[in-house]
Design a protein around this motif. Structure first.
Motif, PDB file in Angstrom:
ATOM      1  N   ALA A  47      23.385  35.987  29.387  1.00 23.52           N
ATOM      2  CA  ALA A  47      24.633  35.538  28.757  1.00 23.52           C
ATOM      3  C   ALA A  47      25.804  36.398  29.207  1.00 23.52           C
ATOM      4  CB  ALA A  47      24.483  35.578  27.231  1.00 23.52           C
ATOM      5  N   ASP A  48      25.600  37.720  29.269  1.00 24.13           N
ATOM      6  CA  ASP A  48      26.674  38.615  29.707  1.00 24.13           C
ATOM      7  C   ASP A  48      27.052  38.357  31.168  1.00 24.13           C
ATOM      8  OD1 ASP A  48      26.648  39.751  27.227  1.00 24.13           O
ATOM      9  OD2 ASP A  48      25.438  41.501  27.810  1.00 24.13           O
ATOM     10  N   ALA A  49      26.062  38.078  31.999  1.00 21.39           N
ATOM     11  CA  ALA A  49      26.336  37.830  33.418  1.00 21.39           C
ATOM     12  C   ALA A  49      27.227  36.605  33.596  1.00 21.39           C
ATOM     13  CB  ALA A  49      25.025  37.660  34.180  1.00 21.39           C
ATOM     14  N   PHE A  50      26.903  35.515  32.868  1.00 21.71           N
ATOM     15  CA  PHE A  50      27.722  34.309  32.984  1.00 21.71           C
ATOM     16  C   PHE A  50      29.091  34.499  32.351  1.00 21.71           C
ATOM     17  CE2 PHE A  50      23.606  32.188  33.712  1.00 21.71           C
ATOM     18  CZ  PHE A  50      23.955  31.365  34.777  1.00 21.71           C
ATOM     19  N   ALA A  51      29.171  35.304  31.293  1.00 23.46           N
ATOM     20  CA  ALA A  51      30.448  35.512  30.620  1.00 23.46           C
ATOM     21  C   ALA A  51      31.387  36.394  31.441  1.00 23.46           C
ATOM     22  CB  ALA A  51      30.208  36.138  29.238  1.00 23.46           C
ATOM     23  N   GLU A  52      30.840  37.357  32.165  1.00 21.77           N
ATOM     24  CA  GLU A  52      31.677  38.318  32.874  1.00 21.77           C
ATOM     25  C   GLU A  52      32.135  37.821  34.246  1.00 21.77           C
ATOM     26  OE1 GLU A  52      29.696  42.065  33.125  1.00 21.77           O
ATOM     27  OE2 GLU A  52      29.250  42.132  30.978  1.00 21.77           O
ATOM     28  N   GLN A  53      31.319  37.024  34.932  1.00 16.69           N
ATOM     29  CA  GLN A  53      31.648  36.601  36.293  1.00 16.69           C
ATOM     30  C   GLN A  53      31.433  35.102  36.458  1.00 16.69           C
ATOM     31  OE1 GLN A  53      33.096  38.712  38.212  1.00 16.69           O
ATOM     32  NE2 GLN A  53      32.618  40.587  37.108  1.00 16.69           N
ATOM     33  N   ASP A  54      32.102  34.546  37.451  1.00 16.13           N
ATOM     34  CA  ASP A  54      31.985  33.122  37.759  1.00 16.13           C
ATOM     35  C   ASP A  54      30.775  32.913  38.667  1.00 16.13           C
ATOM     36  OD1 ASP A  54      32.402  30.428  38.111  1.00 16.13           O
ATOM     37  OD2 ASP A  54      33.977  30.692  39.637  1.00 16.13           O
ATOM     38  N   LEU A  55      29.581  32.998  38.091  1.00 18.96           N
ATOM     39  CA  LEU A  55      28.364  32.879  38.879  1.00 18.96           C
ATOM     40  C   LEU A  55      28.160  31.465  39.402  1.00 18.96           C
ATOM     41  CD1 LEU A  55      25.830  35.021  36.798  1.00 18.96           C
ATOM     42  CD2 LEU A  55      27.026  35.653  38.900  1.00 18.96           C
ATOM     43  N   VAL A  56      28.460  30.473  38.595  1.00 20.60           N
ATOM     44  CA  VAL A  56      28.240  29.088  39.015  1.00 20.60           C
ATOM     45  C   VAL A  56      29.150  28.730  40.185  1.00 20.60           C
ATOM     46  CG1 VAL A  56      28.331  26.675  38.310  1.00 20.60           C
ATOM     47  CG2 VAL A  56      27.464  28.402  36.720  1.00 20.60           C
ATOM     48  N   GLY A  57      30.432  29.067  40.060  1.00 16.03           N
ATOM     49  CA  GLY A  57      31.372  28.750  41.124  1.00 16.03           C
ATOM     50  C   GLY A  57      31.052  29.465  42.423  1.00 16.03           C
ATOM     51  N   SER A  58      30.736  30.755  42.329  1.00 10.66           N
ATOM     52  CA  SER A  58      30.416  31.517  43.535  1.00 10.66           C
ATOM     53  C   SER A  58      29.103  31.043  44.156  1.00 10.66           C
ATOM     54  CB  SER A  58      30.344  33.009  43.218  1.00 10.66           C
ATOM     55  OG  SER A  58      29.369  33.273  42.217  1.00 10.66           O
ATOM     56  N   ALA A  59      28.142  30.637  43.322  1.00 11.84           N
ATOM     57  CA  ALA A  59      26.875  30.121  43.846  1.00 11.84           C
ATOM     58  C   ALA A  59      27.095  28.802  44.582  1.00 11.84           C
ATOM     59  CB  ALA A  59      25.875  29.937  42.715  1.00 11.84           C
ATOM     60  N   LEU A  60      27.950  27.935  44.044  1.00 18.87           N
ATOM     61  CA  LEU A  60      28.246  26.673  44.719  1.00 18.87           C
ATOM     62  C   LEU A  60      28.934  26.922  46.057  1.00 18.87           C
ATOM     63  CD1 LEU A  60      29.439  24.419  41.740  1.00 18.87           C
ATOM     64  CD2 LEU A  60      27.276  24.293  42.992  1.00 18.87           C
ATOM     65  N   ARG A  61      29.844  27.880  46.094  1.00 18.76           N
ATOM     66  CA  ARG A  61      30.511  28.197  47.357  1.00 18.76           C
ATOM     67  C   ARG A  61      29.520  28.755  48.372  1.00 18.76           C
ATOM     68  NH1 ARG A  61      34.624  29.450  43.599  1.00 18.76           N
ATOM     69  NH2 ARG A  61      33.864  31.589  43.316  1.00 18.76           N
ATOM     70  N   SER A  62      28.638  29.623  47.913  1.00 20.70           N
ATOM     71  CA  SER A  62      27.610  30.149  48.814  1.00 20.70           C
ATOM     72  C   SER A  62      26.693  29.039  49.307  1.00 20.70           C
ATOM     73  CB  SER A  62      26.770  31.219  48.098  1.00 20.70           C
ATOM     74  OG  SER A  62      27.501  32.417  47.947  1.00 20.70           O
ATOM     75  N   LEU A  63      26.372  28.093  48.433  1.00 22.08           N
ATOM     76  CA  LEU A  63      25.503  26.980  48.814  1.00 22.08           C
ATOM     77  C   LEU A  63      26.155  26.115  49.886  1.00 22.08           C
ATOM     78  CD1 LEU A  63      22.844  25.486  48.244  1.00 22.08           C
ATOM     79  CD2 LEU A  63      24.064  24.162  46.510  1.00 22.08           C
ATOM     80  N   VAL A  64      27.443  25.855  49.733  1.00 26.98           N
ATOM     81  CA  VAL A  64      28.164  25.050  50.730  1.00 26.98           C
ATOM     82  C   VAL A  64      28.196  25.765  52.072  1.00 26.98           C
ATOM     83  CG1 VAL A  64      30.431  24.132  51.348  1.00 26.98           C
ATOM     84  CG2 VAL A  64      29.558  23.816  49.032  1.00 26.98           C
ATOM     85  N   VAL A  65      28.541  27.058  52.050  1.00 27.60           N
ATOM     86  CA  VAL A  65      28.632  27.827  53.295  1.00 27.60           C
ATOM     87  C   VAL A  65      27.265  27.951  53.961  1.00 27.60           C
ATOM     88  CG1 VAL A  65      29.146  30.103  54.263  1.00 27.60           C
ATOM     89  CG2 VAL A  65      30.682  29.102  52.576  1.00 27.60           C
ATOM     90  N   ALA A  66      26.226  28.248  53.177  1.00 27.48           N
ATOM     91  CA  ALA A  66      24.894  28.437  53.741  1.00 27.48           C
ATOM     92  C   ALA A  66      24.342  27.131  54.316  1.00 27.48           C
ATOM     93  CB  ALA A  66      23.945  28.984  52.674  1.00 27.48           C
ATOM     94  N   THR A  67      24.538  26.026  53.603  1.00 26.81           N
ATOM     95  CA  THR A  67      24.050  24.736  54.098  1.00 26.81           C
ATOM     96  C   THR A  67      24.775  24.325  55.372  1.00 26.81           C
ATOM     97  OG1 THR A  67      23.537  24.046  51.826  1.00 26.81           O
ATOM     98  CG2 THR A  67      23.679  22.317  53.499  1.00 26.81           C
TER      99      THR A  67
END
Length: 272
Positions: free
Chosen positions: A53-73
């Motif tokens: 819960a703290d990880a999701f509250a403190e940082q934009d994990l979902v957004g950064s993961a989606l960006r990494s997914l787009v770049v990696a793919t």
């Protein structure tokens, strides 16, 4: 007895490989008091999901993961598309130039990565690609392409020439034999190269740190670093939780394509 020893050795190897992931999961479920204990326990005494819960509250994990997914793919697909025809040419048309090209590909992997950062940055700035995801994708393709080329040309060499010669005797054009005969047999190599390029881009940190300056377009590795405070104090719980979540896409990707990695597709393919 020998089989039992083999299974025991395999089990030990699997435990060795799985230990970092198990310890990461254990840390992500521990309370701050347990992590600060001088006598760390293997398993959390009071498991908690507060770190997630703290990880999701403190940082934009979902957004950064989606960006990494787009770049990696994108990086993985572009790398394979560029490397595959070049690998076929290197493997099928042998000569002094091809040997020099393959040797240069291998030598380029010895160079420290830091040496190409400044030239790449100048190229990106020239084309206004600094601080953009397409620019980072271009850098990742540049970084992974040589090794991908070397991998694929090994798979192409493993495909017997007799298959193409038999197709030519039957009247098939060169392009037809490549598309309908050679390409399906290269599926394990293509999948392995895709996996290598995807994971390399997904985990890459140094180039992302240099190319991306805007926090709003940070990729996942850059976001994970933010769990380290300005004073160098690491928020271990949220960092472990976020890192555990960051491993999921790679595991899912590998699980989805692992059947394709079997290299027994060419058994009995040579015409008798």
């Amino acid at each position: 007895m020998r089989r039992a020893l083999s299974y025991l050795a395999l089990l030990g190897y699997l435990v060795f490989l799985a230990f970092p992931l198990i310890w990461l999961l254990s840390t992500a479920l521990k309370t701050p008091q347990e992590m600060a204990s001088l006598d760390p326990a293997w398993l959390p005494r009071r498991p908690t999901l507060a770190n997630f819960a703290d990880a999701f509250a403190e940082q934009d994990l979902v957004g950064s993961a989606l960006r990494s997914l787009v770049v990696a793919t994108a990086s993985a697909v572009i790398t394979v598309v560029l490397a595959l025809p070049a690998a076929y040419a290197l493997a099928r048309h042998r000569g002094a130039v091809n040997r020099i090209a393959i040797g240069w590909v291998l030598v380029s992997q010895v160079f420290p990565v830091i040496l190409i950062i400044i030239p790449l940055f100048m190229v990106l700035r020239r084309f206004d690609l600094v601080n953009t995801l397409p620019g980072l994708t271009f850098v990742h393709v540049t970084f992974t392409l040589p090794f991908a080329l070397w991998m694929l040309q090994g798979y192409v060499r493993a495909v017997p020439r007799e298959l193409e010669e038999a197709a030519a005797v039957d009247g098939a054009a060169k392009a037809t034999s490549i598309v309908k005969i050679v390409a399906p047999l290269l599926a394990p190599g293509v999948v392995a190269t895709l996996l290598f390029a995807f994971i390399s881009s997904w985990n890459e940190f140094l180039f992302a740190l240099v190319v991306l300056k805007d926090p709003d377009i940070a990729t996942l590795p850059l976001t994970l670093v933010k769990f380290t405070g300005a004073e160098g104090v690491v928020r271990l719980g949220p960092l472990a939780a976020a890192s555990l979540l960051a491993t999921i896409p790679s595991l899912v990707f590998f699980a989805a394509i692992q059947r394709r990695l079997k290299s027994g597709l060419m058994a009995g393919a040579v015409k008798g």
